[in-house]
Design a protein around this motif. Structure first.
Motif, PDB file in Angstrom:
ATOM      1  N   GLU B  67       0.905  -1.340  -0.416  1.00  0.00           N
ATOM      2  CA  GLU B  67       0.175   0.200  -0.310  1.00  0.00           C
ATOM      3  C   GLU B  67       0.763   1.649   0.260  1.00  0.00           C
ATOM      4  O   GLU B  67       2.112   1.446   0.687  1.00  0.00           O
ATOM      5  N   ILE B  69      -0.142   4.881   0.881  1.00  0.00           N
ATOM      6  CA  ILE B  69      -0.935   6.003   1.024  1.00  0.00           C
ATOM      7  C   ILE B  69      -0.569   7.252   1.036  1.00  0.00           C
ATOM      8  O   ILE B  69       0.873   7.474   1.896  1.00  0.00           O
ATOM      9  N   ASP B  71      -0.878  11.351   1.899  1.00  0.00           N
ATOM     10  CA  ASP B  71      -2.156  12.183   2.990  1.00  0.00           C
ATOM     11  C   ASP B  71      -3.529  11.574   3.363  1.00  0.00           C
ATOM     12  O   ASP B  71      -4.308  11.875   2.992  1.00  0.00           O
ATOM     13  N   GLN B  72      -3.306  10.338   3.479  1.00  0.00           N
ATOM     14  CA  GLN B  72      -4.122   9.356   4.228  1.00  0.00           C
ATOM     15  C   GLN B  72      -5.581   9.199   3.242  1.00  0.00           C
ATOM     16  O   GLN B  72      -6.633   8.537   3.325  1.00  0.00           O
ATOM     17  N   THR B  73      -4.845   9.216   2.009  1.00  0.00           N
ATOM     18  CA  THR B  73      -5.361   8.080   0.538  1.00  0.00           C
ATOM     19  C   THR B  73      -4.382   7.145   0.200  1.00  0.00           C
ATOM     20  O   THR B  73      -3.577   7.682  -0.379  1.00  0.00           O
ATOM     21  N   LYS B  74      -5.403   6.273  -0.255  1.00  0.00           N
ATOM     22  CA  LYS B  74      -4.243   5.312  -0.788  1.00  0.00           C
ATOM     23  C   LYS B  74      -4.570   6.114  -2.469  1.00  0.00           C
ATOM     24  O   LYS B  74      -4.809   6.554  -3.223  1.00  0.00           O
ATOM     25  N   ASP B  77      -6.763   5.834  -5.149  1.00  0.00           N
ATOM     26  CA  ASP B  77      -7.523   6.177  -5.008  1.00  0.00           C
ATOM     27  C   ASP B  77      -7.335   7.657  -5.827  1.00  0.00           C
ATOM     28  O   ASP B  77      -9.071   8.079  -5.796  1.00  0.00           O
ATOM     29  N   TYR B  78      -6.323   7.860  -6.665  1.00  0.00           N
ATOM     30  CA  TYR B  78      -6.305   9.626  -6.667  1.00  0.00           C
ATOM     31  C   TYR B  78      -6.141   9.253  -8.228  1.00  0.00           C
ATOM     32  O   TYR B  78      -5.718   7.917  -9.366  1.00  0.00           O
ATOM     33  N   GLN B  82      -4.935  14.827  -9.630  1.00  0.00           N
ATOM     34  CA  GLN B  82      -4.093  14.941  -8.458  1.00  0.00           C
ATOM     35  C   GLN B  82      -3.257  14.825  -7.600  1.00  0.00           C
ATOM     36  O   GLN B  82      -3.396  15.920  -7.165  1.00  0.00           O
ATOM     37  N   LYS B  86      -0.194  17.424  -5.769  1.00  0.00           N
ATOM     38  CA  LYS B  86      -0.267  17.196  -4.035  1.00  0.00           C
ATOM     39  C   LYS B  86       1.342  16.978  -4.001  1.00  0.00           C
ATOM     40  O   LYS B  86       2.139  17.282  -3.065  1.00  0.00           O
TER      41      LYS B  86
END
Lengths: 270, 286
Positions: B67, B69, B71-74, B77-78, B82, B86
């Motif tokens: 995994e 991750i 900033d708290q997001t996998k 999922d980006y 996006q 970041k």
């Protein structure tokens, strides 16, 4: 054996931008020279004049008894091999071995000599294991060695390395150091541009310092790195060892790690 | 502190390759930290950067396990776009980062912001500020393709800083720069850190890493073999076996130790050597 003589050489681009002013220097055969100085000081321009990629707007560049003005770059490059700063400006084959082989083959050497030079250069540059690889699959630092090997394989008397230390790790620097040794034994002249002052003090005695398109100093390492005026003018940072020696109040002259260690040991045994 | 970058058991294989370039890598980087990835060439540093910015596997495909991750997001999922906002990424080779669609430095630096649809007035202000920060105002009207390696390296950094990403991943930003230019780049990175950015840097210049970075990740043959605060990693005897450059002063200190001179601590910055030696003298006189 080829000597190199630059006499009052200046170079301006067609739009009038001056890139080099009044450079005079000679490199005897078998000599090893480092060129240092800030980005934009004229280092790359100076070496491009040495292998005929650029022709002087004033003064003369003699390679052996050839004036580069009277010869094509292709002719001059048989005597003076230039390894580009950016490997991607140089590489155009799909595998490492073909890239290295191209130079000597193009020089018209006998097939056996082509093989020998290709193998020798790849081995010396530590890239034999990548012979079949596409150069663009290799890291930047290894691609740089592909371009060095390609030039070494042409067996020219004078070899110019433009920033070979950029991005090199400890192992890469050792390969470079060894390569300089081997080339010296073969009586090749090597002119190296680098920003790595530790590499300079480890492997070079003669140092050419450039700043603002001009020669600032052409002297041995001790004199250059302990000359405040030269350092200020060229905005050079002396090697870490010299800075440490200064912080420890040792008298000027220490440049190598070994010298510094010995000085500290001597102090402690008092 | 919250983790900004979090990798859990990450392995990665490029397409058509048999070997994993990254092997079971886990680490966590807190927001605002300056972390340097070090290791010899071919150890997987750049691939690791590509993983953090989502190019592995979004762009390069291949097989990614574990995994990632951000900033708290996998990362899965980006959208890649996006992530691009970041995570700012400065290429190792400045010769390939230049967009090729702009004919002067000012517009080159503005290009990213234009693509984000930022109002023109704001773009101008931000580009001006960054040109000044990176000390390339004098290059504003030059064609990016006519710049030297060192100049391009600064333009490349400016083009990313101007986007104001939360995370900066910088791959060998100083390889073409002279020592003073190098120092200036590190000062800019320090400034970014002061602005709260999370910084991941690949670099071989250990003296500067010792001076500026907080933490180290040591890569060796695709594995993350050591991690921790800079000083602790250099002081760990294990570090020596990976044949990676030490800071020059540390190398000298280790040799002094071997020659029988005791040091109270292992210096990693030039100015610490005197201190380390003086303390031993005091101890010897006691």
């Amino acid at each position: 054996m080829t000597e190199l003589h630059l006499t009052n050489v200046s170079f301006s681009y067609p739009d009038g931008t001056k890139a080099l002013e009044n450079l005079t220097l000679s490199v005897t055969s078998g000599e090893r020279v480092a060129i240092v100085g800030q980005n934009g000081a004229g280092k790359t321009t100076a070496v491009k004049l040495m292998n005929g990629l650029l022709k002087p707007t004033e003064g003369s560049v003699l390679v052996g008894d050839w004036d580069t003005k009277n010869h094509t770059t292709a002719q001059v490059s048989r005597k003076v091999g230039y390894v580009f700063q950016n490997p991607d400006d140089q590489i155009f084959h799909n595998d490492v071995e073909s890239e290295v082989r191209f130079g000597p083959k193009n020089m018209g050497f006998e097939p056996e000599r082509v093989n020998e030079l290709t193998d020798w250069a790849m081995k010396l540059c530590g890239i034999s294991e990548f012979a079949e690889e596409n150069p663009y699959n290799l890291p930047y630092s290894v691609r740089k060695f592909v371009t060095i090997a390609s030039v070494l394989a042409m067996d020219s008397d004078i070899i110019i390395l433009d920033e070979p230390t950029a991005g090199q790790d400890k192992i890469g620097l050792q390969v470079l150091g060894n390569l300089l040794q081997v080339l010296e034994e073969k009586q090749k002249s090597v002119i190296t541009i680098t920003h790595d002052m530790e590499f300079v003090t480890d492997y070079f005695t003669r140092i050419i310092v450039m700043a603002n398109r001009q020669l600032v100093a052409d002297d041995n390492a001790q004199k250059v790195f302990y000359n405040t005026e030269v350092l200020e003018k060229s905005m050079l940072k002396p090697p870490a060892v010299a800075q440490m020696a200064k912080l420890l109040d040792f008298s000027p002259g220490i440049l190598s790690k070994q010298q510094l260690i010995e000085a500290i040991l001597a102090q402690h045994s008092l | 502190m919250t983790a900004m970058i979090d990798l859990k058991n990450v392995s990665y294989r490029y397409p058509v390759s048999d070997d994993s370039v990254l092997k079971n890598i886990s680490f966590s980087i807190e927001k605002g930290k300056f972390t340097a990835i070090i290791g010899n060439n071919g150890s997987g540093k750049t691939t690791l950067c590509n993983t953090i910015r989502g190019f592995v596997p979004h762009f390069y495909k291949g097989e990614l396990d574990g995994e990632v991750i951000i900033d708290q997001t996998k990362i899965t999922d980006y959208q890649l776009g996006q992530l691009g906002e970041k995570v700012g990424y400065v290429f190792q080779n400045p010769f390939i980062q230049v967009s090729g669609v702009k004919d002067n430095v000012f517009e080159e630096v503005a290009y990213g912001l234009e693509n984000l649809g930022i109002p023109v007035e704001e773009i101008k202000v931000r580009v001006e500020e960054v040109l000044k920060l990176v000390k390339i105002e004098y290059l504003r009207d030059k064609n990016p393709f006519e710049l030297s390696g060192g100049q391009r390296q600064r333009v490349a950094l400016a083009s990313i800083i101007v986007m104001d990403p939360e995370i900066l991943v910088i791959d060998e930003p100083t390889s073409q720069l002279d020592p003073i230019g190098t120092q200036q780049i590190f000062e800019i990175i320090r400034l970014m850190k002061e602005r709260g950015k999370t910084i991941v840097l690949v670099e071989h210049k250990m003296d500067l890493i010792a001076e500026y970075a907080d933490d180290l990740l040591v890569m060796h043959k695709g594995e993350l073999v050591m991690q921790g605060p800079v000083r602790e990693v250099f002081a760990d005897p294990e570090f020596e076996k990976y044949q990676i450059q030490y800071p020059h002063v540390t190398e000298i200190a280790l040799q002094l130790q071997q020659s029988g001179i005791p040091l109270t601590f292992l210096p990693i910055r030039d100015e610490e050597l005197a201190d380390a030696l003086n303390r031993t003298e005091v101890a010897a006189h006691d």
